[in-house]
Scaffold this motif. Structure first.
Motif, PDB file in Angstrom:
ATOM      1  N   TRP A 147       1.589  20.575  43.996  1.00  0.00           N
ATOM      2  CA  TRP A 147       2.011  19.163  44.024  1.00  0.00           C
ATOM      3  C   TRP A 147       0.822  18.254  43.710  1.00  0.00           C
ATOM      4  O   TRP A 147       0.945  17.277  42.958  1.00  0.00           O
ATOM      5  N   SER A 148      -0.317  18.578  44.295  1.00  0.00           N
ATOM      6  CA  SER A 148      -1.506  17.770  44.048  1.00  0.00           C
ATOM      7  C   SER A 148      -1.933  17.853  42.588  1.00  0.00           C
ATOM      8  O   SER A 148      -2.261  16.837  41.967  1.00  0.00           O
ATOM      9  N   THR A 149      -1.912  19.068  42.037  1.00  0.00           N
ATOM     10  CA  THR A 149      -2.277  19.230  40.635  1.00  0.00           C
ATOM     11  C   THR A 149      -1.320  18.478  39.723  1.00  0.00           C
ATOM     12  O   THR A 149      -1.728  17.867  38.733  1.00  0.00           O
ATOM     13  N   LEU A 150      -0.040  18.485  40.067  1.00  0.00           N
ATOM     14  CA  LEU A 150       0.935  17.739  39.285  1.00  0.00           C
ATOM     15  C   LEU A 150       0.627  16.239  39.327  1.00  0.00           C
ATOM     16  O   LEU A 150       0.695  15.544  38.304  1.00  0.00           O
ATOM     17  N   GLY A 151       0.270  15.745  40.514  1.00  0.00           N
ATOM     18  CA  GLY A 151      -0.090  14.333  40.617  1.00  0.00           C
ATOM     19  C   GLY A 151      -1.277  13.986  39.745  1.00  0.00           C
ATOM     20  O   GLY A 151      -1.282  12.964  39.030  1.00  0.00           O
ATOM     21  N   LEU A 152      -2.297  14.839  39.758  1.00  0.00           N
ATOM     22  CA  LEU A 152      -3.473  14.605  38.925  1.00  0.00           C
ATOM     23  C   LEU A 152      -3.113  14.655  37.447  1.00  0.00           C
ATOM     24  O   LEU A 152      -3.630  13.874  36.639  1.00  0.00           O
TER      25      LEU A 152
END
Length: 502
Positions: A136-141
């Protein structure tokens, strides 16, 4: 039987599918991988479609200036249907829109493969593993990087939702906190950027992204001494291209051009990927351009474009150096190509001033009108655009709105750039005595910026300080005689009048 709904499935707002374009891979401004339409074309809108969409938005905005921001958001959706509208990161206020190193998101972000493909892969993975907080964090970035490099500001709200989902699953994960910091910086909310970066560094003191964003935030808040310490800390903990470029910009802001150049050359020597090569070479080009060394600037931009022929900041920087060198035809061609794909305030104003300097006011006004549309689009997606508004409107728009925007930005953050913007907005509104202290603040750190010196000289001329005005107008033209198609000409005229009055 209908498929069973997974209650943990990604939320719609954070999880819109990526429409595939017919593209070839291109690196983003800070080295993150993205994709740009080939030759300005592609499914869903090429260069002409993007500008046409923005023009329709501009026309609608002129007819409905009383609409609330929600109205702007509705118009934004129409514009984005026809083609993505570009949104840049923080910019220097010399009319350029190669972002300073401090303003860019980490060059290491998603550097392998096609960014759209990476996002689609993450989305597919999260459908199967919706509790994977790291993804999820990587997707946000990835959304932040896509918004910045591909011109889709609608990705900022989606990035925010992705980070929220990551933190809901794992409240103390430093990747999501650092991502939130990067998102806040991209939206020019530098107080929040600093807050989230500090939170991430409490969890992981060696987070490169958080270390870099902390430097960015301190610079953009005008806390230059703290930014220098933060850059030293980042260099001690995570030396590398993202940190080197921040370190160089902090030194440049304090007038230490020699160190800035040395550090950037060190960064270039360690660059391997095309994205890093293009990014660092462009920073060196901008540094040389600021000092009026156009031949060196053009050499660096050529190196950047050899690494990535579609790298827009290098294309823009080359066009500006061509204009300053007297190659007006090359500059026009280059800037028209840039704004056809990404109509951002900096190149729009530069192109408009090139037209205006040649006496074509109609084409010039057409470019300036698009800046207002960009500003509304940016604000509709949570980006603070007051600095862009103040700079463009002071010379080419509503001077009263320029002053309102400049005062608002100064209240938020007191930097050399906001001081210069406020000084100039006060000047064009006839408030020169009030403008003078801000013009002095803009040049107080030693930052070598011809536009700042020009603005200070004009304000000093208006307040009867002829000797100081001659000094600073002369310094502006000596430093960078082609700093602006119109400003440089006006500086020469003012200096000639001052000399004649001696």
């Amino acid at each position: 039987m209908a498929p069973r709904k997974n209650d943990d499935a990604p939320e719609d707002e954070a999880f819109q599918p990526v429409r595939r374009l017919r593209t070839r891979s291109v690196q983003g401004r800070s080295g993150g991988s993205g994709a740009a339409p080939e030759d300005g074309k592609g499914e869903g809108g090429g260069g002409e479609t993007r500008v046409a969409a923005l023009r329709r938005f501009a026309a609608a905005a002129r007819r409905h200036r009383a609409l609330h921001l929600a109205g702007c958001a509705a118009l934004l959706a129409v514009a984005l249907t026809a083609g993505s509208i570009a949104l840049g990161a923080a910019r220097d206020n010399t009319g350029q829109h190669v972002a300073p190193a401090s303003a860019a998101i980490s060059p290491g972000l998603l550097t392998t493969g096609d960014l759209d493909t990476g996002i689609a892969s993450l989305q597919s993975h999260l459908r199967d593993q919706p509790r994977d907080f790291g993804s999820w964090s990587t997707l946000g970035l990835a959304y932040v990087e896509q918004a910045r490099t591909k011109g889709d500001p609608s990705r900022y709200p989606q990035a925010e939702q992705a980070f929220k989902r990551s933190l809901a699953l794992s409240p103390d994960n430093d990747q999501a906190l650092a991502g939130r910091a990067a998102l806040a910086a991209a939206r020019h909310d530098f107080e929040d950027a600093l807050k989230y970066a500090d939170q991430a560094l409490k969890v992981n003191p060696y987070s490169e992204r958080a270390l870099c964003t902390r430097v960015d935030a301190l610079v953009e808040l005008g806390r230059y001494a703290d930014a220098a310490k933060a850059a030293d800390t980042a260099d001690d903990r995570r030396p590398g291209i993202p940190v080197f470029t921040r370190y160089a910009y902090v030194r440049e802001l304090r007038g230490d051009v020699r160190t800035a150049e040395r550090v950037l050359r060190q960064a270039l020597s360690s660059a391997i990927s095309p994205g890093d090569l293009a990014y660092v070479a462009t920073q060196l080009g901008q540094l040389a351009w600021n000092q009026g060394d156009y031949d060196t600037a053009l050499t660096h931009y050529a190196r950047a474009l050899a690494a990535d022929e579609n790298y827009l900041p290098a294309l823009e920087g080359r066009a500006r150096a061509q204009a300053a060198s007297g190659d007006r035809a090359g500059a026009l061609k280059g800037l028209k190509d840039v704004v056809a794909r990404y109509p951002l305030p900096g190149p729009l104003v530069e192109l408009g001033e090139l037209y205006e300097s040649a006496g074509d006011k109609v084409k010039a006004d057409d470019q300036y009108a698009l800046v207002d549309a960009w500003t509304a689009l940016a604000r509709a997606n949570g980006v603070n655009a007051d600095l862009d508004t103040a700079l463009a409107a002071a010379d080419h728009g509503d001077t009263k709105s320029a002053l309102r925007a400049a005062r608002a930005e100064w209240d938020r953050r007191q930097t050399v750039h906001t001081a210069d913007a406020l000084a100039w907005a006060l000047h064009v509104n006839g408030k020169d005595e009030e403008a003078l202290p801000y013009a002095r603040k803009a040049t107080a750190t030693g930052y070598r910026n011809a536009a700042f010196l020009y603005h200070r000289g004009v304000v000093e001329h208006a307040t009867g300080k002829a000797k100081d005005a001659r000094e600073h107008l002369s310094a502006a033209l000596k430093l960078n005689p082609g700093f602006s198609p119109l400003g440089a000409r006006q500086a020469r005229t003012a200096l000639k009048d001052l000399e004649a009055a001696k």
